[in-house]
Design a protein around this motif. Structure first.
Motif, PDB file in Angstrom:
ATOM      1  N   HIS A 107      -1.051   5.758  -0.987  1.00 26.33           N
ATOM      2  CA  HIS A 107      -2.075   5.982   0.044  1.00 26.33           C
ATOM      3  C   HIS A 107      -3.298   6.710  -0.530  1.00 26.33           C
ATOM      4  O   HIS A 107      -4.433   6.387  -0.176  1.00 26.33           O
ATOM      5  CB  HIS A 107      -1.492   6.814   1.190  1.00 26.33           C
ATOM      6  CG  HIS A 107      -0.664   6.011   2.154  1.00 26.33           C
ATOM      7  ND1 HIS A 107      -0.490   6.362   3.460  1.00 26.33           N
ATOM      8  CD2 HIS A 107       0.018   4.850   1.981  1.00 26.33           C
ATOM      9  CE1 HIS A 107       0.275   5.457   4.059  1.00 26.33           C
ATOM     10  NE2 HIS A 107       0.605   4.536   3.176  1.00 26.33           N
ATOM     11  N   ILE A 108      -3.043   7.696  -1.396  1.00 21.86           N
ATOM     12  CA  ILE A 108      -4.181   8.488  -1.911  1.00 21.86           C
ATOM     13  C   ILE A 108      -5.134   7.580  -2.698  1.00 21.86           C
ATOM     14  O   ILE A 108      -6.349   7.610  -2.509  1.00 21.86           O
ATOM     15  CB  ILE A 108      -3.691   9.676  -2.771  1.00 21.86           C
ATOM     16  CG1 ILE A 108      -2.891  10.658  -1.904  1.00 21.86           C
ATOM     17  CG2 ILE A 108      -4.878  10.403  -3.419  1.00 21.86           C
ATOM     18  CD1 ILE A 108      -2.222  11.779  -2.671  1.00 21.86           C
ATOM     19  N   GLU A 109      -4.526   6.700  -3.549  1.00 21.97           N
ATOM     20  CA  GLU A 109      -5.389   5.847  -4.375  1.00 21.97           C
ATOM     21  C   GLU A 109      -6.011   4.706  -3.590  1.00 21.97           C
ATOM     22  O   GLU A 109      -7.206   4.467  -3.662  1.00 21.97           O
ATOM     23  CB  GLU A 109      -4.585   5.251  -5.539  1.00 21.97           C
ATOM     24  CG  GLU A 109      -4.409   6.243  -6.669  1.00 21.97           C
ATOM     25  CD  GLU A 109      -3.322   5.818  -7.645  1.00 21.97           C
ATOM     26  OE1 GLU A 109      -3.124   4.591  -7.827  1.00 21.97           O
ATOM     27  OE2 GLU A 109      -2.670   6.719  -8.209  1.00 21.97           O
ATOM     28  N   HIS A 110      -5.153   3.986  -2.841  1.00 22.07           N
ATOM     29  CA  HIS A 110      -5.644   2.739  -2.233  1.00 22.07           C
ATOM     30  C   HIS A 110      -6.268   2.924  -0.860  1.00 22.07           C
ATOM     31  O   HIS A 110      -7.203   2.227  -0.519  1.00 22.07           O
ATOM     32  CB  HIS A 110      -4.516   1.717  -2.152  1.00 22.07           C
ATOM     33  CG  HIS A 110      -3.955   1.413  -3.497  1.00 22.07           C
ATOM     34  ND1 HIS A 110      -4.700   0.835  -4.487  1.00 22.07           N
ATOM     35  CD2 HIS A 110      -2.724   1.650  -4.024  1.00 22.07           C
ATOM     36  CE1 HIS A 110      -3.955   0.718  -5.573  1.00 22.07           C
ATOM     37  NE2 HIS A 110      -2.755   1.213  -5.314  1.00 22.07           N
ATOM     38  N   GLN A 111      -5.729   3.832  -0.056  1.00 15.16           N
ATOM     39  CA  GLN A 111      -6.285   3.946   1.295  1.00 15.16           C
ATOM     40  C   GLN A 111      -7.352   5.040   1.371  1.00 15.16           C
ATOM     41  O   GLN A 111      -8.480   4.796   1.774  1.00 15.16           O
ATOM     42  CB  GLN A 111      -5.183   4.224   2.310  1.00 15.16           C
ATOM     43  CG  GLN A 111      -5.730   4.094   3.716  1.00 15.16           C
ATOM     44  CD  GLN A 111      -4.719   4.402   4.773  1.00 15.16           C
ATOM     45  OE1 GLN A 111      -3.637   4.903   4.495  1.00 15.16           O
ATOM     46  NE2 GLN A 111      -5.065   4.122   6.000  1.00 15.16           N
ATOM     47  N   LEU A 112      -6.988   6.244   0.920  1.00 14.71           N
ATOM     48  CA  LEU A 112      -7.960   7.343   1.020  1.00 14.71           C
ATOM     49  C   LEU A 112      -8.997   7.259  -0.097  1.00 14.71           C
ATOM     50  O   LEU A 112     -10.074   7.827   0.008  1.00 14.71           O
ATOM     51  CB  LEU A 112      -7.231   8.697   0.954  1.00 14.71           C
ATOM     52  CG  LEU A 112      -6.166   8.953   2.026  1.00 14.71           C
ATOM     53  CD1 LEU A 112      -5.461  10.278   1.779  1.00 14.71           C
ATOM     54  CD2 LEU A 112      -6.783   8.942   3.425  1.00 14.71           C
ATOM     55  N   GLN A 113      -8.642   6.569  -1.193  1.00 16.69           N
ATOM     56  CA  GLN A 113      -9.497   6.487  -2.394  1.00 16.69           C
ATOM     57  C   GLN A 113      -9.988   7.884  -2.757  1.00 16.69           C
ATOM     58  O   GLN A 113     -11.188   8.160  -2.854  1.00 16.69           O
ATOM     59  CB  GLN A 113     -10.632   5.501  -2.168  1.00 16.69           C
ATOM     60  CG  GLN A 113     -10.036   4.121  -1.953  1.00 16.69           C
ATOM     61  CD  GLN A 113     -11.052   3.048  -1.696  1.00 16.69           C
ATOM     62  OE1 GLN A 113     -12.131   3.310  -1.195  1.00 16.69           O
ATOM     63  NE2 GLN A 113     -10.704   1.823  -2.014  1.00 16.69           N
TER      64      GLN A 113
END
Ligand code: KIV
Ligand code: ZN
Length: 521
Positions: A107-113
């Motif tokens: 989530h941190i990389e792909h959604q929240l960037q």
């Protein structure tokens, strides 16, 4: 509260309402919230106030009018979300803000960037901000079960430093197995020294059918709050089902040693109300509240039950409120009898609302010999559905024959008060009337789902129709109740159409608001 009392946190109106096609209006949400209070849930997560003006209003109305449970509003870890949630729950007897941010790298990389450092900063700022409004703050590291446990522990430690009072560990995508989930929670207890001083909560999704099993594993590992929804509704495969989890603790209390504050006899009624208002049917073999959950088909089983109920039943249907209500009214029953029957069912109906309910009751009693508690419930819930800015069905004719295609004519009152007429020759009577409504309203709505159920048994049973349609990219549901199934279907269709237009209107308003808030470069 004893150490083995498990807090029931109901998220029917938030995670449950996120199920595709569900669009509850504020009156419907309020009615469900009152019923959840009667059911005895400890916390009602009433909605996600920043999501739309409608959501905000519903959470605020519930905070003002529903007494007993804690009323929670959801907020992402953003200042604006937290402020909106704080404003919505402000008038509750016991307000809570529930804020969340993902701790999984996916989530941190792909959604929240974003980065782990930013997540820590946002968790700190959001919990501190929420605590500046309320004493009761819940923090959730979203997608925790797919996250690095050490990093999740670090973020939870930060939330505790800033004063979070409940830590919820979601299995957001329903990926964990019971052993893994329990081990994850135990590891968090080892890694986060202050965790034993606050309430640990579990929030499990049912993608692999393990939501209730995982919730139990969580409680056995030390959690004392379980997040769940009536009929297990929620994102994708849904949340842990409240009725299943509660009856699991109740039925196996001697072995498990946990208790809840739920008034189990209210379970069946709450399930019916949620199903009716959301348009989400309960599968017949659904544990606890399915139509067949206490039905015995095989001769051997029936024989056993007749000799002794415990041969094939581990629970008594009356414990969940499925039997034992023999309230019956007929066409000679008066206004007073109706009012007290409704009161017995928990509905306070007076003045104009009583007049309308009485008129509907008389119409039904004229066509149906006995009006039962289930009929009254269906009737009152049906009355809640009409609201401002809706289309209403004025009248209809449908010519049906097996020698020519059916033809329908309808008159619909528009939200602006104009009567519009339409007609259509369809493949079947229901198809003809739906398309006649499209013609009258000049809308190109497409039917996605249609279902008709009988409220009770018997040839004269009330029919309950449920429609999901799509209009201009919005999908919306509507329901209708009548002794005439074509009328119930048409009623459901115009309500779904009204809900779709309302959703489109709110989406447009939210887009304008967002554009106004976005700073121009
Ligand atoms: O499933 C989830 O992670 C959630 C959070 C907002 C708690 O619903
Ligand atoms: Zn969820």
């Amino acid at each position: 509260m004893g150490p083995d009392r498990v807090i029931i946190f109901d998220t029917t109106l938030r995670d449950g309402e996120q199920s595709p096609g569900i669009s509850l209006n504020a009156t419907e949400k309020l009615e469900i919230a009152h019923q959840l209070a009667r059911l005895g849930v400890d916390v009602i997560e009433a909605g996600f106030p920043i999501a739309s003006p409608g959501d905000f209003e519903a959470v605020r109305a519930i905070a003002r009018e529903v007494h007993g449970p804690v009323i929670a509003g959801l907020a992402r870890a953003h200042a604006a979300d937290i402020e909106r949630a704080a404003e919505a729950v402000r008038d509750a007897d016991r307000p809570r803000i529930h804020t969340f941010i993902s701790t999984s790298d996916i989530h941190i990389e792909h959604q929240l960037q974003s980065s782990r450092e930013d997540v820590k900063g946002s968790a700190r700022a959001s919990v501190a901000h929420a605590r500046s409004f309320v004493d009761d703050v819940e923090f959730s590291p979203m997608d925790a079960t797919r996250a690095d446990v050490e990093f999740t522990a670090e973020v939870i430690g930060i939330a505790l430093e800033e004063g979070a009072t409940t830590i919820n560990v979601p299995d957001t995508v329903g990926y964990a197995t019971p052993d893994e989930y329990a081990a994850f929670l135990r590891r968090l207890y080892d890694l986060v020294p202050g965790l034993g001083n606050v309430v640990l909560s579990v929030h499990c999704h049912d993608d692999l059918g393990l939501a209730v099993a995982n919730s139990l594993a969580g409680v056995r590992a030390g959690a004392r709050q379980v997040e769940c929804a009536i009929n297990g509704i929620g994102e994708r495969a849904g949340n842990a089902s409240l009725e299943e989890f509660v009856m699991l603790l109740h039925t196996r209390s001697a072995q498990l040693g946990f208790a809840t504050g739920i008034a189990t006899r209210e379970i069946a009624r709450t399930s019916r109300m949620v199903s009716r208002l959301t348009g989400y049917p309960v599968q017949p073999n659904k544990a606890i509240v399915g139509r067949n959950a206490f039905a015995h088909e095989s001769g051997i089983h029936q024989d056993g039950i007749l000799k002794d109920r415990t041969t094939y039943e581990i629970m008594d249907a009356t414990t969940v409120g499925l039997e034992g209500n023999d309230l019956v009214l007929g066409k000679h029953s008066g206004r007073h009898a109706l009012k007290s029957a409704l009161q017995e069912l928990g509905f306070e109906v007076d003045g104009q609302a009583l007049n309308t309910a009485f008129k509907r009751f008389k119409e039904i009693a004229d066509r149906k010999k006995q009006v039962t508690a289930m009929d009254l419930e269906a009737l009152v819930t049906d009355e809640l559905r009409d609201q401002l800015r809706s289309y209403t069905l004025e009248w209809f004719d449908v010519d049906v024959s097996n020698r020519r295609p059916p033809h329908a004519r309808v008159a619909v009152r528009t939200p602006e008060g104009e009567e519009v007429l339409g007609d259509f020759t369809g493949d079947g009577p229901v198809d003809a009337i739906f398309r006649a409504i499209n013609a009258a309203t000049r809308r190109e709505a497409r039917l996605r789902e249609f279902r008709i159920d009988a409220v009770t048994g018997g040839q004269d049973a009330l029919g309950e129709a449920s429609v999901v349609l799509e209009l201009g990219g919005q999908s919306a549901a509507g329901q209708g109740v009548s002794t005439d199934i074509i009328e119930a279907a048409a009623q459901a269709y115009v309500r779904a159409l009204s809900n779709a237009e309302r959703k489109a209107h709110m989406a447009a308003e939210a887009a304008v608001e967002e554009a106004a808030l976005t700073p121009t470069p």
